[in-house]
Design a protein around this motif. Sequence first.
Motif, short mmCIF file in Angstrom:
data_model
loop_
_atom_site.label_atom_id
_atom_site.label_comp_id
_atom_site.label_asym_id
_atom_site.label_seq_id
_atom_site.Cartn_x
_atom_site.Cartn_y
_atom_site.Cartn_z
N GLN A 195 0.82 -1.22 0.00
CA GLN A 195 0.00 0.00 0.00
C GLN A 195 0.85 1.27 0.00
N ALA A 196 2.12 1.14 -0.26
CA ALA A 196 3.01 2.30 -0.28
C ALA A 196 3.42 2.62 -1.70
N GLU A 197 3.54 3.93 -1.98
CA GLU A 197 4.09 4.39 -3.25
C GLU A 197 5.56 4.69 -3.02
N ILE A 198 6.44 3.99 -3.74
CA ILE A 198 7.89 4.10 -3.50
C ILE A 198 8.55 4.74 -4.72
N LYS A 199 9.28 5.82 -4.50
CA LYS A 199 9.98 6.51 -5.59
C LYS A 199 11.43 6.78 -5.20
N GLU A 200 12.35 6.58 -6.14
CA GLU A 200 13.74 6.97 -5.91
C GLU A 200 13.86 8.48 -6.03
N THR A 201 14.71 9.08 -5.18
CA THR A 201 14.95 10.53 -5.26
C THR A 201 16.42 10.76 -5.60
N ASP A 202 17.16 11.42 -4.73
CA ASP A 202 18.56 11.74 -5.03
C ASP A 202 19.50 10.66 -4.52
N LYS A 203 20.69 10.64 -5.10
CA LYS A 203 21.76 9.77 -4.61
C LYS A 203 22.89 10.67 -4.13
N LYS A 204 23.39 10.45 -2.92
CA LYS A 204 24.41 11.33 -2.36
C LYS A 204 25.21 10.59 -1.30
N TYR A 205 26.34 11.20 -0.93
CA TYR A 205 27.13 10.66 0.17
C TYR A 205 26.61 11.24 1.49
N LEU A 206 26.39 10.39 2.46
CA LEU A 206 26.10 10.82 3.82
C LEU A 206 27.33 10.50 4.65
N GLU A 207 27.56 11.31 5.66
CA GLU A 207 28.76 11.16 6.47
C GLU A 207 28.43 10.53 7.82
N ILE A 208 29.22 9.53 8.16
CA ILE A 208 29.08 8.85 9.45
C ILE A 208 30.33 9.13 10.25
N ASP A 209 30.15 9.83 11.36
CA ASP A 209 31.28 10.14 12.24
C ASP A 209 31.78 8.82 12.82
N VAL A 210 33.02 8.48 12.56
CA VAL A 210 33.57 7.19 13.00
C VAL A 210 33.56 7.07 14.51
N SER A 211 33.74 8.19 15.21
CA SER A 211 33.83 8.13 16.67
C SER A 211 32.47 8.06 17.35
N SER A 212 31.44 8.65 16.71
CA SER A 212 30.13 8.70 17.38
C SER A 212 29.01 8.09 16.55
N THR A 213 29.32 7.68 15.28
CA THR A 213 28.34 7.12 14.36
C THR A 213 27.13 8.02 14.17
N LYS A 214 27.37 9.32 14.24
CA LYS A 214 26.30 10.27 13.98
C LYS A 214 26.18 10.50 12.49
N ASN A 215 24.99 10.40 11.96
CA ASN A 215 24.76 10.58 10.53
C ASN A 215 24.54 12.06 10.22
N GLU A 216 25.24 12.53 9.20
CA GLU A 216 25.08 13.93 8.79
C GLU A 216 25.00 13.99 7.28
N ALA A 217 24.02 14.71 6.77
CA ALA A 217 23.92 14.90 5.32
C ALA A 217 25.01 15.82 4.87
N GLU A 218 25.47 15.62 3.66
CA GLU A 218 26.51 16.47 3.08
C GLU A 218 26.01 17.89 2.98
#
Length: 218
Positions: A195-218
């Motif tokens: 029942q979900a409509e699924i669409k691809e959007t953008d492709k990009k690199y996201l950054e994962i802080d190695v020390s805290s594994t915090k996700n941050e968008a570029e």
Amino acid sequence: MLSTYFTVKNEGSDEIIIQKSRFIGYVKRVETEEAAQEFIHHIKKKHHDATHNCSAYIIGEHDQIQKANDDGEPSGTAGVPILEVLKKQHLKDTAVVVTRYFGGIKLGAGGLIRAYSSTTSQAIKTTGIVKRQLMQGFSVIVEYPLLGKLENALRNSEYILRDIHYLDKVDIHIYVEDGQENTFCKWITELTSAQAEIKETDKKYLEIDVSSTKNEAE
């Protein structure tokens, strides 16, 4: 494009004193050789009175560009040790300048190699390392009754829930690791009983802080 690689955070520095000599390490993320050279020139100008401003950088998806400069230190005792630290830590798109103010005590070839290596490692540690993960964005649109179940499942999954837009229907923006697109779509389809409509959007690199594994968008 690489699915994942390691680099440093934007910019940082640290310093250590060895046998009365002051070593200051500067680190910067660079994506072109021109940017690396500009960074090195900036540090040399800042420390124009220093005994040496030694440098190295490594750039490119496959480390195509690698340069090292001893800036007057004995050959192979400064620039190459800096570069070797970058290689051993598997860093890409990274430039380092180590400034030295001579303290009057000669360190010898081995001592210089250890000093420049240690300063580089310390400056990188202070600056911080991130893993850049190539991610595919998705827009998943569902009716409101499905929101609670889907949001809870997403927050407990390996996928990154970026935004939720409350419109006529709920539009959820999600990032999925490159190569996991089919698995994700199948999971969403089963979770929502198709029942979900699924669409691809953008492709990009996201950054994962190695020390805290915090996700941050570029």
